[in-house]
Design an enzyme around this catalytic site. Structure first.
Site, PDB file in Angstrom:
ATOM      1  N   GLU A 331       5.235  12.482 -17.282  1.00  0.00           N
ATOM      2  CA  GLU A 331       4.412  11.785 -18.258  1.00  0.00           C
ATOM      3  C   GLU A 331       2.807  12.550 -18.370  1.00  0.00           C
ATOM      4  O   GLU A 331       1.814  11.854 -18.556  1.00  0.00           O
ATOM      5  CB  GLU A 331       4.072  10.280 -18.095  1.00  0.00           C
ATOM      6  CG  GLU A 331       5.344   9.382 -18.422  1.00  0.00           C
ATOM      7  CD  GLU A 331       4.990   8.096 -18.107  1.00  0.00           C
ATOM      8  OE1 GLU A 331       5.694   7.181 -18.725  1.00  0.00           O
ATOM      9  OE2 GLU A 331       4.680   7.627 -16.942  1.00  0.00           O
TER      10      GLU A 331
HETATM   11  C1  ACM Z   1       7.963   7.313 -14.440  1.00  0.00           C
HETATM   12  O1  ACM Z   1       8.715   6.046 -14.433  1.00  0.00           O
HETATM   13  N1  ACM Z   1       7.002   7.480 -15.065  1.00  0.00           N
HETATM   14  C2  ACM Z   1       8.468   8.322 -13.392  1.00  0.00           C
END
Ligand code: ACM
Length: 525
Positions: A331
């Protein structure tokens, strides 16, 4: 040794996969095959063994580790049985024997458990195998053996032989100590619960936007300031180096390897708030106590970013005996793709420089994974075909995979719409859904041998107590543990749910507040 072992596995499967018929009246000794994770091979027969006030725990003379495991077993069994259970290296006709042998077919973690009239013998090539065999022995005794006050026996183990080796070498559980901080004692309690199901990796998510949880001497404000809060604005906390070493020591005594994670280059608000110079504009943002993701990034063009990274990785690697260092990489929505690739190149090189193997979330596959890197897949049914293809392509190029599909293995997903805790962005994950998949075929096209194993992450946006951890982890964690340990021939929901149901009284005896899913026929005792 593989071929004969597989034959044994196939033969053993019939007794394990027999379905609800394997349920026994509680007063009788438990069937050998009722263990979670399902053993590779089981052959039941012959007289059972009953523990008594004469039972000794006999260990080989020359192994400190075997002595330690014997003492651990005695600690588990003494309060409920009331027996003295001396640990001895003297020959004893009657008793529990822990034996290290040179039988290489048992591998680094396998064991053989034989029980009969005069006792139970657990044989392994390595201490980890003895420890896993001891976990099996616990489960063969009545659930009340787990209680910490004197209980009524008898304490019988049914006669027969279990031969057991794991399917995968990586069987992990992750705890997010950043969104909410958990104390050393809380982590140790969860480690003990993981060990019961033969989990062998503890992945600690040590940093995120909401908190930096490990003391770094060369950048002290990371912990003292960056660790000073958490989701919702509570006081947070961090591990001193001594605290972290105590977690590593305890994990190691339970044959778990700690995999520390510093999430980079996103999920870094706590670090950016602690040191203004890490920000591209030189201005430190405020601490963050919300639950949004994707808004923070280290400053990829700045030289100081890599001095910071080198110091953090050097200090963390020095504290960590295990071979992995996890650098996150998920992310990174506030980092351009070009910057992301540049950053991950440099971060991976630094991890290598300090002698550790790179682990990252599967977005690492979209950069340039170094040789030997491990990508942790956390996609789910709605993940795009293009994203999955990147991961499969990386696997074809040699990147190893750990599977943590979010709609199966994420322990923080709600069980159903009424679950009071947890999130639901990957869907609702009931016990059957969590168990019913195959790590080897989950991502079609992944070459044989690419999958190192499985991991069950527990993110803590909504979780702040032991009770919360336990309600979300149990009973899904034993299912993920079974996917990591047991041969595919044993995989069968109808049989599994009965074995899992038999764990209910054991979890209760251990004081674990678990979710009593209506999908599982919970045993009364
Ligand atoms: C995640 O759940 N952002 C690895």
């Amino acid at each position: 040794m593989l071929a004969p072992l597989l034959l044994v596995v196939a033969a053993g499967a019939t007794s394990i996969a027999a379905g609800p018929a394997t349920a026994q009246p509680a007063a009788k000794p438990r069937p050998l095959g009722q263990v979670v994770p399902a053993p590779a091979s089981v052959s039941e027969g012959g007289p059972s063994y009953a523990l008594s006030d004469k039972t000794r725990i006999r260990v080989d003379d020359d192994s400190n580790e075997a002595h330690r495991i014997g003492a651990y077993l005695a600690d588990v069994l003494r309060p409920s049985t009331g027996y003295a259970l001396p640990v001895t290296n003297r020959d004893a006709k009657d008793g529990i024997r822990l034996r290290l042998s040179s039988d290489r077919s048992l591998g680094a973690e396998g064991y053989r458990l034989q029980s009969g009239r005069y006792g139970v013998t657990i044989t392994a090539a390595r201490a980890a195998g003895l420890f896993h065999g001891v976990q099996t022995l616990r489960q063969l005794l009545p659930a009340a053996v787990e209680k910490d006050t004197r209980q009524q026996g008898p304490w019988k183990v049914v006669g027969g032989t279990i031969e057991d080796v794991p399917r995968y070498g990586y069987r992990g559980a992750m705890l997010d100590v950043s969104r909410h901080f958990f104390t050393v004692d809380q982590v140790k309690r969860y480690i003990d619960q993981m060990a019961l199901y033969k989990i062998n990796k503890l992945h600690l998510h040590l940093s995120d936007d909401q908190g930096w949880r490990i003391a770094i001497e060369s950048w002290p404000r990371l912990a003292t300031y960056g660790g000073s809060t958490q989701v919702g604005g509570g006081p947070g906390g961090y591990y001193s180096k001594a605290d972290y070493k105590e977690i590593v020591r305890h994990a190691s005594s339970r044959y778990l390897e700690v995999v520390p994670e510093i999430d980079l280059p996103g999920h870094t608000n706590a670090a950016l708030a602690s040191y203004a110079e890490l920000n591209c504009d030189g201005i430190a943002p405020p601490l963050y106590t919300g639950t949004e993701v994707g808004f923070s990034s280290l400053c990829v063009p700045k030289a100081v970013t890599y001095r910071f990274l080198d110091d953090v990785v050097r200090e963390l690697a020095a504290l960590t005996p295990g071979k992995y260092l996890h650098i996150g990489g998920d992310e990174a929505h506030s980092t351009s793709h070009e910057d992301y690739v540049t950053f991950m190149d440099r971060a991976q090189a630094i991890v290598g420089k300090y002698g550790k193997k790179v682990m990252g979330w599967h977005q690492l596959a979209g950069a340039r994974p170094v040789e030997g890197a491990v990508a942790q897949y956390w996609g789910y049914d709605a993940t795009s075909a293009a994203e999955k293809a990147k991961v499969v392509d990386a696997a074809k190029e040699g990147t190893k995979l750990v599977l943590s599909p979010a709609d199966r293995a994420y322990l923080d997903m709600k069980y159903n719409k009424d679950t009071p805790l947890g999130l639901s962005w990957a869907g609702l994950v009931e016990v059957q859904r969590s168990y019913d998949w195959n790590p080897q075929t989950y991502l079609p096209g992944v070459p044989d041998g690419s999958v190192l194993g499985v991991e069950a992450p527990l993110w803590s946006e909504t979780l702040s107590t032991n009770d919360h951890i336990e309600f979300m982890a149990f009973p899904r964690l034993p299912g993920i543990a079974e996917l990591g340990w047991s041969p595919t021939a044993t995989h069968d929901w109808d049989a599994y749910k009965v074995r899992l149901g038999a764990q209910g009284p054991r979890l209760a005896a251990l004081g674990i507040d678990f979710y009593r899913s209506s999908q599982v026929p919970w045993a009364a005792r």
